[in-house]
Design an enzyme around this catalytic site. Structure first.
Site, short mmCIF file in Angstrom:
data_model
loop_
_atom_site.label_atom_id
_atom_site.label_comp_id
_atom_site.label_asym_id
_atom_site.label_seq_id
_atom_site.Cartn_x
_atom_site.Cartn_y
_atom_site.Cartn_z
N GLU A 245 2.21 -6.38 7.05
CA GLU A 245 1.42 -5.34 7.71
C GLU A 245 1.62 -5.31 9.22
O GLU A 245 1.53 -4.25 9.85
CB GLU A 245 -0.07 -5.53 7.39
CG GLU A 245 -0.47 -5.19 5.96
CD GLU A 245 -0.36 -6.36 5.01
OE1 GLU A 245 -0.88 -6.26 3.89
OE2 GLU A 245 0.26 -7.39 5.38
N GLU B 133 -1.75 -9.38 -1.78
CA GLU B 133 -3.21 -9.57 -1.81
C GLU B 133 -3.75 -9.49 -3.23
O GLU B 133 -4.69 -10.22 -3.59
CB GLU B 133 -3.88 -8.53 -0.91
CG GLU B 133 -3.62 -8.80 0.57
CD GLU B 133 -4.01 -7.66 1.48
OE1 GLU B 133 -4.73 -7.91 2.46
OE2 GLU B 133 -3.59 -6.51 1.22
N GLY C 114 -0.44 -5.23 0.11
CA GLY C 114 -1.50 -5.16 -0.89
C GLY C 114 -1.10 -5.79 -2.21
O GLY C 114 -1.94 -6.30 -2.95
N ALA D 147 0.83 -1.20 0.00
CA ALA D 147 0.00 0.00 0.00
C ALA D 147 0.87 1.25 0.00
O ALA D 147 2.08 1.19 0.24
CB ALA D 147 -0.91 0.00 1.22
#
Length: 262
Positions: free
Chosen positions: A134, A114, A111, A66
């Site tokens: 994270e 993901e 991310g 992210a």
């Protein structure tokens, strides 16, 4: 043929759509990138000239997570407002009703991991590293990592990867099923393209039904999953490709049908 976003574009060639991230240096998934991924996924889903999809970050990096600078200033209420859209932008990739593969070079972290998990398959470069770091920021994965990683590699392995925040090298990722193929870095996109090319002339609605049966079935109990399968199986008897496939089998044996995608 390419449909450009500012940071993400859909490139279509030979029946394969490539969702190409282009936000140097690390393809950080800012809000803008998230929304352009969503738009590219929706377009790839709808276009009849796209039979399979590659998600690719380029030769150096897939996506390293992210945009932390963007997130750092967000309050609890800011993230309450944003978190559903963050999740759904990657779920749009998972819901592409066609075969999908992540072509991973460099890093697929947070991310980025993901995003790779939202694809059906993952091809990684020999030096690639994947992970959900994270926890090192005092948070947890928020775009599907806790759910899709556990479903892919099992709960204990997912917990170990997420609790530690460590990076998983390509060979280990292959051994635990986090990725499906490992190839030299220069071959990643080519290998992904060759894999997706095998689906281009396939029976599009049967492939769509197979993906939906598996994905939806995993979200529910066995009896409900079997009913999903039954309905999708029966529905394929309304397609032209089912007629073509069975006639070809009877007349010429298996594997010789020329499907029309309808």
């Amino acid at each position: 043929m390419s449909t450009p976003g500012e940071l993400v574009r859909l490139e279509v060639e030979g029946g394969i759509g490539t969702i190409r991230l282009n936000r140097p240096p690390m393809n950080a998934l800012s809000v803008q990138v998230q929304e352009e991924i969503r738009a590219a996924a929706v377009e790839a889903s709808e276009r009849r000239d796209v039979a399979a999809v590659i998600v690719y970050g380029g030769e150096k990096v897939f996506a390293a997570g992210a945009d932390i600078k963007e997130m750092e200033t967000m309050s609890y209420t800011d993230m309450v407002d944003r978190s559903a859209a963050l999740q759904s932008s990657l779920t749009a990739v998972a819901r592409i009703p066609k075969p999908t593969v992540a072509a991973i070079t460099g890093y697929a972290l947070g991310g980025g991991c993901e995003l790779a998990l939202a694809c059906d398959f993952r091809v990684a470069a020999e030096g690639a590293k994947l992970g959900q770091p994270e926890i090192l920021l005092g948070i947890i994965p928020g775009a599907g990592g806790t759910q899709r990683l556990a479903r892919l590699v099992g709960s204990a392995r997912a917990k170990e990867i997420i609790f530690s925040g460590r990076f998983v090298a390509a060979e280990e990722a292959l051994s635990i099923g986090l990725v499906d193929k490992v190839v030299p870095a220069a071959e990643v996109h080519r290998a992904a393209t060759a894999w997706m090319a095998t689906f281009v002339s396939g029976p599009a609605y049967a492939l769509r039904a197979a993906k939906e049966a598996i994905d939806r079935g995993l979200e529910t109990d066995l009896d409900t999953g079997l009913e999903i399968e039954r309905m999708l199986f029966a529905g394929l008897f309304a397609t032209r490709d089912r007629e073509i496939g069975m006639t070809s089998f009877v007349e010429s044996g298996p594997g010789k049908a020329t499907f029309e995608g309808r």
